[in-house]
Design a protein around this motif. Structure first.
Motif, PDB file in Angstrom:
ATOM      1  N   GLU A  44     -20.504 -18.408 -15.441  1.00  0.00           N
ATOM      2  CA  GLU A  44     -19.440 -19.301 -15.906  1.00  0.00           C
ATOM      3  C   GLU A  44     -18.608 -19.748 -14.717  1.00  0.00           C
ATOM      4  O   GLU A  44     -18.100 -18.919 -13.945  1.00  0.00           O
ATOM      5  N   ILE A  45     -18.461 -21.043 -14.565  1.00  0.00           N
ATOM      6  CA  ILE A  45     -17.643 -21.626 -13.506  1.00  0.00           C
ATOM      7  C   ILE A  45     -16.267 -21.911 -14.100  1.00  0.00           C
ATOM      8  O   ILE A  45     -16.134 -22.698 -15.036  1.00  0.00           O
ATOM      9  N   GLY A  46     -15.247 -21.259 -13.572  1.00  0.00           N
ATOM     10  CA  GLY A  46     -13.900 -21.368 -14.105  1.00  0.00           C
ATOM     11  C   GLY A  46     -13.547 -20.125 -14.903  1.00  0.00           C
ATOM     12  O   GLY A  46     -14.024 -19.940 -16.026  1.00  0.00           O
ATOM     13  N   VAL A  47     -12.729 -19.255 -14.324  1.00  0.00           N
ATOM     14  CA  VAL A  47     -12.389 -17.971 -14.958  1.00  0.00           C
ATOM     15  C   VAL A  47     -11.054 -18.034 -15.678  1.00  0.00           C
ATOM     16  O   VAL A  47     -10.870 -17.415 -16.715  1.00  0.00           O
ATOM     17  N   ASP A 107     -30.170 -17.972 -16.599  1.00  0.00           N
ATOM     18  CA  ASP A 107     -30.524 -18.395 -17.955  1.00  0.00           C
ATOM     19  C   ASP A 107     -29.531 -19.408 -18.517  1.00  0.00           C
ATOM     20  O   ASP A 107     -29.921 -20.320 -19.243  1.00  0.00           O
ATOM     21  N   VAL A 108     -28.262 -19.219 -18.191  1.00  0.00           N
ATOM     22  CA  VAL A 108     -27.223 -20.144 -18.654  1.00  0.00           C
ATOM     23  C   VAL A 108     -26.231 -20.369 -17.526  1.00  0.00           C
ATOM     24  O   VAL A 108     -25.758 -19.416 -16.895  1.00  0.00           O
ATOM     25  N   ILE A 109     -25.929 -21.630 -17.274  1.00  0.00           N
ATOM     26  CA  ILE A 109     -24.855 -22.009 -16.355  1.00  0.00           C
ATOM     27  C   ILE A 109     -23.862 -22.822 -17.162  1.00  0.00           C
ATOM     28  O   ILE A 109     -24.231 -23.826 -17.782  1.00  0.00           O
ATOM     29  N   LEU A 110     -22.602 -22.384 -17.197  1.00  0.00           N
ATOM     30  CA  LEU A 110     -21.573 -23.068 -17.962  1.00  0.00           C
ATOM     31  C   LEU A 110     -20.491 -23.546 -16.999  1.00  0.00           C
ATOM     32  O   LEU A 110     -19.793 -22.736 -16.392  1.00  0.00           O
ATOM     33  N   ASP A 111     -20.370 -24.860 -16.849  1.00  0.00           N
ATOM     34  CA  ASP A 111     -19.374 -25.435 -15.945  1.00  0.00           C
ATOM     35  C   ASP A 111     -18.100 -25.752 -16.717  1.00  0.00           C
ATOM     36  O   ASP A 111     -17.997 -26.765 -17.405  1.00  0.00           O
ATOM     37  N   ASP A 112     -17.125 -24.866 -16.589  1.00  0.00           N
ATOM     38  CA  ASP A 112     -15.783 -25.060 -17.136  1.00  0.00           C
ATOM     39  C   ASP A 112     -14.797 -24.958 -15.981  1.00  0.00           C
ATOM     40  O   ASP A 112     -13.752 -24.327 -16.095  1.00  0.00           O
ATOM     41  N   GLY A 113     -15.184 -25.568 -14.857  1.00  0.00           N
ATOM     42  CA  GLY A 113     -14.418 -25.439 -13.628  1.00  0.00           C
ATOM     43  C   GLY A 113     -13.324 -26.473 -13.466  1.00  0.00           C
ATOM     44  O   GLY A 113     -12.459 -26.628 -14.338  1.00  0.00           O
ATOM     45  N   SER A 114     -13.363 -27.214 -12.372  1.00  0.00           N
ATOM     46  CA  SER A 114     -12.284 -28.153 -12.061  1.00  0.00           C
ATOM     47  C   SER A 114     -12.248 -29.348 -12.998  1.00  0.00           C
ATOM     48  O   SER A 114     -11.205 -29.971 -13.164  1.00  0.00           O
ATOM     49  N   HIS A 115     -13.393 -29.710 -13.577  1.00  0.00           N
ATOM     50  CA  HIS A 115     -13.555 -30.908 -14.413  1.00  0.00           C
ATOM     51  C   HIS A 115     -13.425 -32.209 -13.620  1.00  0.00           C
ATOM     52  O   HIS A 115     -13.401 -33.296 -14.209  1.00  0.00           O
ATOM     53  N   VAL A 116     -13.341 -32.104 -12.311  1.00  0.00           N
ATOM     54  CA  VAL A 116     -13.318 -33.293 -11.453  1.00  0.00           C
ATOM     55  C   VAL A 116     -14.746 -33.853 -11.396  1.00  0.00           C
ATOM     56  O   VAL A 116     -15.704 -33.113 -11.141  1.00  0.00           O
ATOM     57  N   ALA A 117     -14.874 -35.138 -11.626  1.00  0.00           N
ATOM     58  CA  ALA A 117     -16.194 -35.750 -11.768  1.00  0.00           C
ATOM     59  C   ALA A 117     -17.111 -35.456 -10.582  1.00  0.00           C
ATOM     60  O   ALA A 117     -18.271 -35.065 -10.758  1.00  0.00           O
ATOM     61  N   SER A 118     -16.597 -35.633  -9.375  1.00  0.00           N
ATOM     62  CA  SER A 118     -17.435 -35.429  -8.193  1.00  0.00           C
ATOM     63  C   SER A 118     -17.849 -33.962  -8.057  1.00  0.00           C
ATOM     64  O   SER A 118     -18.971 -33.662  -7.643  1.00  0.00           O
ATOM     65  N   HIS A 119     -16.962 -33.038  -8.432  1.00  0.00           N
ATOM     66  CA  HIS A 119     -17.290 -31.613  -8.366  1.00  0.00           C
ATOM     67  C   HIS A 119     -18.406 -31.268  -9.350  1.00  0.00           C
ATOM     68  O   HIS A 119     -19.324 -30.506  -9.022  1.00  0.00           O
ATOM     69  N   ILE A 120     -18.315 -31.815 -10.558  1.00  0.00           N
ATOM     70  CA  ILE A 120     -19.327 -31.546 -11.582  1.00  0.00           C
ATOM     71  C   ILE A 120     -20.703 -31.975 -11.106  1.00  0.00           C
ATOM     72  O   ILE A 120     -21.688 -31.235 -11.259  1.00  0.00           O
TER      73      ILE A 120
END
Length: 258
Positions: free
Chosen positions: A83-86, A147-160
């Protein structure tokens, strides 16, 4: 849901967030709505969320049905979940209770304070979601591929987009790449979004749909090869990409012709 980047900006430059905050805050559930949601909880993930008493978790209510639909078959298995973003660490607790003790669960965040927001066997690693070396080290430590990558990080478009390009190759065949809070794709402030603006998570998903159908057009694949995409699933604010090993399609006729 709120990334460390957004929190830092909110403290230093609060005026920059006024536009997106108004949109965001208007959807906050009332106490009566929360009570109704919790009383109606039937899915396991809903029960775990609404009756959670640990560290803070902040989610959209409709995400819970998506999680159950996408993750239910993985429960109890030895999966590798990143999970990206703690944030406050509550979601890592939720995933541990949902997936079980066999799961290898790691969160990453740029905020050093997140080191203390985790309990074993979960882990937190501090670093940027756009740092190729850091991400490679995390995946190796987890015993990837994932198995699973969940991006709930910065939400900045370029970062995603950078993170997707770095991590999708480190996802196993059949694995799920999940991008949350895609509504930020429409918000220019902070997140680099805009309606139909190239480079956002929403536009990434649309591109992947075209790439998946590369068998049927001659425009090439912009993001991924058509053989790598098993499916692209859109939900409100969530994109799920299932990695595949897709053979060239064949149409088949059975039965007798009149």
């Amino acid at each position: 849901m709120f990334s460390a980047i957004k929190l830092l900006i909110a403290r230093r430059f609060p005026s920059l967030l006024q536009g997106s905050n108004r949109k965001f805050d208007s959807y906050a559930a009332s106490r009566q709505e929360i009570k109704a949601f919790s009383n109606a909880a039937e899915r396991e993930i809903e029960k775990l969320f609404y009756f959670h008493s640990g560290r803070c978790i902040h989610k959209w209510a409709h995400y819970l049905e998506v999680y159950e639909r996408e993750f239910a078959l993985l429960r109890g298995a030895t999966i590798r979940f990143l999970e990206i973003g703690v944030s406050e660490g509550g979601s890592l607790e939720l995933w541990r209770r949902y997936f079980g003790e066999k799961a290898i669960i790691t969160g990453i965040d740029i905020n050093p304070a997140c080191r203390s927001r985790v309990d074993p066997p979960n882990k937190v690693r501090i670093g940027s979601q756009t740092d190729a070396g850091f991400l490679a080290d995390v995946v190796e430590e987890m015993g990837g591929p994932l198995d699973v990558i969940l991006d709930d990080g910065s939400h900045v478009a370029s970062h995603i987009l950078i993170t997707f390009n770095l991590l999708f190759p480190r996802l196993r065949t059949g694995g799920l790449y999940v991008i949350e809070d895609m509504h930020t794709s429409y918000w220019a402030e902070i997140f680099g979004g805009g309606y139909r603006r190239k480079g956002t998570a929403v536009e990434l998903g649309k591109t992947l749909v075209d790439d998946m159908h590369g068998w049927y057009h001659d425009n090439g694949q912009e993001q991924l090869d058509k053989t790598e995409i098993a499916s692209v699933r859109f939900y409100d604010s969530i994109l799920v990409i299932e990695k595949g090993n897709v053979a060239e399609p064949r149409h088949i006729k059975v039965g007798s012709d009149e």
